[in-house]
Structures are given as C-alpha cells and as structure tokens.
Design a protein around this motif. Structure first.
Motif, PDB file in Angstrom:
ATOM      1  N   LEU A 148       0.790  -1.211   0.021  1.00 47.81           N
ATOM      2  CA  LEU A 148       0.062   0.159  -0.082  1.00 47.81           C
ATOM      3  C   LEU A 148       0.757   1.334  -0.046  1.00 47.81           C
ATOM      4  N   THR A 149       2.015   1.172   0.627  1.00 46.08           N
ATOM      5  CA  THR A 149       2.828   2.406   0.583  1.00 46.08           C
ATOM      6  C   THR A 149       3.257   2.769  -0.780  1.00 46.08           C
ATOM      7  N   LEU A 150       3.768   1.776  -1.347  1.00 41.80           N
ATOM      8  CA  LEU A 150       4.021   1.793  -2.894  1.00 41.80           C
ATOM      9  C   LEU A 150       2.918   2.376  -3.714  1.00 41.80           C
ATOM     10  N   GLY A 151       1.852   1.874  -3.514  1.00 43.11           N
ATOM     11  CA  GLY A 151       0.541   1.876  -4.335  1.00 43.11           C
ATOM     12  C   GLY A 151      -0.122   3.280  -4.270  1.00 43.11           C
ATOM     13  N   LEU A 163      10.668  13.251 -11.263  1.00 42.60           N
ATOM     14  CA  LEU A 163      11.429  13.431 -10.210  1.00 42.60           C
ATOM     15  C   LEU A 163      10.702  12.816  -9.068  1.00 42.60           C
ATOM     16  N   TRP A 164       9.439  12.672  -8.827  1.00 38.44           N
ATOM     17  CA  TRP A 164       8.778  12.021  -7.727  1.00 38.44           C
ATOM     18  C   TRP A 164       8.968  10.344  -7.743  1.00 38.44           C
ATOM     19  N   ARG A 165       8.943   9.683  -8.650  1.00 47.70           N
ATOM     20  CA  ARG A 165       9.068   8.280  -8.486  1.00 47.70           C
ATOM     21  C   ARG A 165      10.333   8.025  -7.916  1.00 47.70           C
ATOM     22  N   PRO A 166      11.664   8.516  -8.281  1.00 48.59           N
ATOM     23  CA  PRO A 166      12.754   8.274  -7.371  1.00 48.59           C
ATOM     24  C   PRO A 166      12.821   8.738  -6.033  1.00 48.59           C
ATOM     25  N   ILE A 167      11.898   9.669  -5.532  1.00 53.33           N
ATOM     26  CA  ILE A 167      11.576  10.237  -4.356  1.00 53.33           C
ATOM     27  C   ILE A 167      10.989   9.217  -3.637  1.00 53.33           C
ATOM     28  N   LEU A 168       9.767   8.423  -4.411  1.00 50.22           N
ATOM     29  CA  LEU A 168       9.105   7.638  -3.799  1.00 50.22           C
ATOM     30  C   LEU A 168       9.637   6.310  -3.386  1.00 50.22           C
ATOM     31  N   ILE A 169      10.880   5.956  -4.495  1.00 55.10           N
ATOM     32  CA  ILE A 169      11.491   4.770  -4.252  1.00 55.10           C
ATOM     33  C   ILE A 169      12.376   4.658  -3.064  1.00 55.10           C
ATOM     34  N   GLY A 170      13.224   5.961  -2.901  1.00 53.95           N
ATOM     35  CA  GLY A 170      13.905   6.360  -1.861  1.00 53.95           C
ATOM     36  C   GLY A 170      13.338   6.115  -0.640  1.00 53.95           C
ATOM     37  N   ALA A 171      12.033   6.916  -0.503  1.00 49.50           N
ATOM     38  CA  ALA A 171      11.464   7.005   0.856  1.00 49.50           C
ATOM     39  C   ALA A 171      10.892   5.341   1.178  1.00 49.50           C
ATOM     40  N   CYS A 172      10.510   4.866   0.270  1.00 48.18           N
ATOM     41  CA  CYS A 172      10.041   3.241   0.571  1.00 48.18           C
ATOM     42  C   CYS A 172      11.029   2.531   1.156  1.00 48.18           C
ATOM     43  N   GLY A 173      12.266   2.654   0.206  1.00 53.99           N
ATOM     44  CA  GLY A 173      13.592   1.927   0.774  1.00 53.99           C
ATOM     45  C   GLY A 173      13.798   2.276   1.966  1.00 53.99           C
ATOM     46  N   LEU A 174      13.985   3.553   2.573  1.00 52.84           N
ATOM     47  CA  LEU A 174      14.382   3.910   3.977  1.00 52.84           C
ATOM     48  C   LEU A 174      13.447   3.400   4.731  1.00 52.84           C
ATOM     49  N   MET A 219      -0.939   8.736  -5.997  1.00 50.40           N
ATOM     50  CA  MET A 219      -1.021  10.192  -6.062  1.00 50.40           C
ATOM     51  C   MET A 219      -0.327  10.878  -6.951  1.00 50.40           C
ATOM     52  N   ILE A 220       0.705  10.127  -7.304  1.00 54.86           N
ATOM     53  CA  ILE A 220       1.922  10.802  -8.385  1.00 54.86           C
ATOM     54  C   ILE A 220       0.791  11.018  -9.650  1.00 54.86           C
ATOM     55  N   ALA A 221       0.203   9.879 -10.032  1.00 51.39           N
ATOM     56  CA  ALA A 221      -0.731   9.919 -11.251  1.00 51.39           C
ATOM     57  C   ALA A 221      -1.750  10.802 -10.974  1.00 51.39           C
ATOM     58  N   LEU A 222      -2.579  10.853  -9.976  1.00 47.79           N
ATOM     59  CA  LEU A 222      -3.720  11.787  -9.838  1.00 47.79           C
ATOM     60  C   LEU A 222      -3.320  13.231  -9.734  1.00 47.79           C
ATOM     61  N   HIS A 223      -2.266  13.717  -9.494  1.00 41.14           N
ATOM     62  CA  HIS A 223      -1.730  15.087  -9.213  1.00 41.14           C
ATOM     63  C   HIS A 223      -0.878  15.557 -10.462  1.00 41.14           C
ATOM     64  N   ASP A 224      -0.913  14.515 -11.579  1.00 45.05           N
ATOM     65  CA  ASP A 224       0.018  14.890 -12.779  1.00 45.05           C
ATOM     66  C   ASP A 224       1.564  15.327 -12.231  1.00 45.05           C
TER      67      ASP A 224
END
Length: 274
Positions: free
Chosen positions: A120-123, A138-149, A128-133
């Motif tokens: 659910l974290t990744l989903g 930029l935001w996918r790498p930030i999401l990947i880094g945040a999920c990894g941490l 939200m990235i898709a909904l808000h365009d």
C-alpha cells in the motif's frame, strides 16, 4: 503438572486428533485443559475456531474493514490531497502498528500486515503521483528512496528480514537508475567497479555485525550476494546495445559465486545463523 508429563499428554491428544480416535471437540477441550499456550492462542480473535463459532462481533468487524477498503478505493481520487495523504498515512500506521502488535503473538499475521502495508505504501505513492500529474522523473525516485528507507527501518525494528531486504533492493534500484542516467554508455568494467565494491562492503558488514547487532547479518549477506551479479543484470535489463556474451558472463559469475559459497560455507553460515 510436570512439563515433561504435560508434553507427553499433549502429544497423545494430537495423536488421537490426527487418527480420529476422539471427536474434534473433545480433543480441543483436552488440549485447552493441558496446554496453557493453546488457551492463549484461542484468545486471538482472528482464528478459524472463533470464526467457526460465529462470533457476531468478529464478523461485523470483518464487514466493516472490507467496506472501508472499498470506500477508500472508490472515493480516494475525489478526496482533496490533504485528506488523501492523511488517509494513506492512517492506513499504513494501522497496518504496520498491528504488525508490531502481532509480532510476538502470531508471526504469520504480522508478516501479512507488514507486507500489505508495504504494498500500500508503494501503491498509494504511485496513485497520488498519477492523480496530481506530478513529474514522474522527479517523484518516482523520491518515492522509491522513501519506501526503501521506511522498509529498512521497519524491517529492522520488526525483525522482518524480507522487508529489510526489499528496502535495500529499492535503494539498489535508485542507485542503478541514477548512474544509468549519468553514464548510459558505461562499459562492463565500469559497471563491475560500480557494483562489486558495494558487494564486498555488504558481506564485510555482515561479518562485522553478526555478533553486535541482531537481525542484520543475514540481510546484509543476502544483499551482498545479490549485488555480486548486479553488473550483468544492470547491463542486460537497464541498458541497451550490450553484446550477447554478457549472458554467458552472468552464468559464469553465478557458478563462481556458488563455488565461493560452497568453499566458505562454514564461515558465512555462522554469520547468517547468528
């Protein structure tokens, strides 16, 4: 009662149950009578026995949870973004919180909740990235880094090695994507120099920490073993125009890695077991 005698009686009851020598309800009664741990497990509301008994509170609770999931799924896109963020955080806190609560009671439920929270974290993030365009570059790498941490921290705190491993895998993906953008034409030698030092470092940390920090040696060792073949996977999956002999090099490195694991099995198994 003497523990040894009680264990003998419990084993005998299980024998009666497995061979249908007594009705199931008699075996349950005798097991609860002689096994204190079984009695504690029966207090767990999420159990097949309690569901079979038709506890109306449990069934209503299940109905409420399922309905809430469908409502969130159907109307999440029309929520204002602060409510979307609050909803996502609330769901994740519930999943990970109950995973921590059930860690000592029911390990399977704890793993399921942690896995659900991770998916659910990744989903939610991608949604939200898709909904808000938002800019995916930029935001996918930030999401990947945040999920990894997040997964590394929670995997360590909850003692879930697979979750911790997935966190390091996401960091490796971020690392590969960053250098893939900087050096798309990198040679196989550059890729080896990019990944193999990390492989050596993770195996060394596994050896260094196996007596000092509980629950990380096996994860670090698994990450180090995975990084051994990352140069070839990086070339084959994330880059283009690499020669076909890279595939044979990958097979050769797998064979060499297995040979090294076999030769030094008495050492690394000690780290992992510790």
């Amino acid at each position: 009662m003497n523990l040894e005698k009680r264990e003998i009686i419990i084993n005998e009851i299980q024998y009666w149950r497995n061979n249908k020598l007594l009705p199931e309800q008699y075996c349950d009664f005798l097991t609860n009578l002689y096994d204190d741990e079984a009695a504690e497990k029966d207090n767990n509301p999420i159990s097949l026995k309690n569901l079979q008994q038709g506890n109306i509170k449990i069934w209503l609770f299940g109905f409420g949870i399922i309905s809430l999931i469908f409502l969130i799924s159907l109307y999440f896109s029309v929520f204002p973004w602060p409510l979307q963020l609050a909803t996502a955080l609330s769901v994740l806190i519930v999943c990970y919180g109950y995973s921590a609560v059930y860690r000592g009671r029911n390990h399977v439920i704890s793993l399921i909740l942690a896995g659900l929270g991770s998916v659910l974290t990744l989903g939610f993030g991608l949604w939200m990235i898709a909904l808000h365009d938002l800019d995916p570059q930029l935001w996918r790498p930030i999401l990947i880094g945040a999920c990894g941490l997040l997964w590394c921290i929670l995997g360590f705190l909850l003692r879930i090695g697979l979750l911790q491993y997935c966190g390091y895998a996401f960091w490796a993906l971020l690392y590969a994507g960053f250098f893939g953008g900087k050096r798309p034409e990198a040679s196989i030698l550059e890729l080896e120099l990019l990944w193999l030092p990390l492989c050596v470092m993770m195996v060394w940390l596994s050896w260094l920490l196996h007596h000092r920090v509980k629950g990380v040696a096996s994860v670090f060792f698994a990450v180090g073993v995975s990084l051994w073949i990352m140069p070839e996977l990086d070339a084959l999956l994330l880059r283009q125009d690499y020669p076909q002999w890279i595939s044979f090099m990958l097979i050769l490195k797998i064979a060499v890695g297995l040979a090294l694991l076999f030769l030094f099995r008495k050492k690394w198994i000690t780290w992992v077991a510790t």
